[in-house]
Scaffold this active site. Sequence first.
Site, mmCIF file in Angstrom:
data_model
loop_
_atom_site.group_PDB
_atom_site.id
_atom_site.type_symbol
_atom_site.label_atom_id
_atom_site.label_comp_id
_atom_site.label_asym_id
_atom_site.label_seq_id
_atom_site.Cartn_x
_atom_site.Cartn_y
_atom_site.Cartn_z
ATOM 1 N N SER A 145 -19.457 32.350 -43.292
ATOM 2 C CA SER A 145 -18.915 33.036 -42.108
ATOM 3 C C SER A 145 -18.739 32.012 -40.996
ATOM 4 O O SER A 145 -19.327 30.915 -41.044
ATOM 5 C CB SER A 145 -19.903 34.115 -41.653
ATOM 6 O OG SER A 145 -19.552 34.632 -40.393
ATOM 7 N N TYR A 158 -27.630 38.587 -39.484
ATOM 8 C CA TYR A 158 -26.404 38.130 -40.167
ATOM 9 C C TYR A 158 -26.192 36.637 -39.931
ATOM 10 O O TYR A 158 -25.905 35.880 -40.862
ATOM 11 C CB TYR A 158 -25.227 38.943 -39.634
ATOM 12 C CG TYR A 158 -23.899 38.685 -40.318
ATOM 13 C CD1 TYR A 158 -23.552 39.382 -41.482
ATOM 14 C CD2 TYR A 158 -22.990 37.774 -39.801
ATOM 15 C CE1 TYR A 158 -22.330 39.169 -42.098
ATOM 16 C CE2 TYR A 158 -21.776 37.552 -40.419
ATOM 17 C CZ TYR A 158 -21.444 38.257 -41.562
ATOM 18 O OH TYR A 158 -20.223 38.038 -42.182
#
Length: 253
Positions: A145, A158
């Site tokens: 990410s 996350y």
Amino acid sequence: MILDSFRIDGKVALVTGGDKGLGQGMAIALAQAGAAVAVTSRSGQAGATLEAIAAAERRGIALAADFSTTEPIDGVIKQTVEQLGRLDILVNNAGIIRRANAIETTPADWQGVLDVNLTAVWALSQAAAQVMLLQGGGKIINIASLLSFQGGIRVPAYTAAKHAVAGLTKALANEWAGRGINVNAIAPGYMATDNTQALRDDPERNRQILERIPAGRWGTPNDMAGAVVFLASPASAYIHGYTLAVDGGWLAR
Ligand code: NAD
């Protein structure tokens, strides 16, 4: 010839979370490049993905797996090999996001994100490598990410998990590069999937995000196609431990 080295005819890929979103886009791309593809989903259904794989004239199977525990992992690897004959490419795509201020993030939210986004990635990689090492090589592609590089907003678990995925990609590459396995990652930018629906539904956040993306648009599952086929193919034979951003230029700013 160079373009032939991007083909993966006869290879077998496993894409976790391949029923929708980025996983669906990547599963279809791998089939179009020549691979048979096993996709996992929590329900065991992946109708639209399997239809597109069939349209590419490749074999596709759907497997049920919930990666909030590592319990299904050995079975998923075993079923892929039993039904499709081997395992050459693993795409660790399944992932979740939980948005909350750090101070309000619960232990369950923290652990839930770490379990799916990190522990399952590790356990799937280890189980797949056991098959790949016996076969003489393979490709592991982790979906990282922008939050493998940046801190993000209201997503502490996350961000921690995705930073760890980038580190794990390097650690596994160091061990397995000499044994024929390429371990790399793709860091998608802001892509239009269910994962980011809440951001697009917030007009202010949507505007802020779009203004910061040099390409001026959200990414799509199809934007992952070139990168995943490249990292799954012989064309990337000498690339190890790298996280490739597919982000419309976000990290360049
Ligand atoms: P999505 O919500 O559309 O798809 C997520 C996939 O993961 C689904 O197939 C879902 O079934 C699967 N999944 C979730 N929890 C699971 C569990 N417990 N067990 C098994 N499967 C589970 O989201 P997406 O955007 O396609 O996300 C795919 C990957 O890309 C994720 O790892 C995500 O973190 C990453 N990513 C997405 C973006 C983005 O902007 N959309 C950006 C960076 C990284």
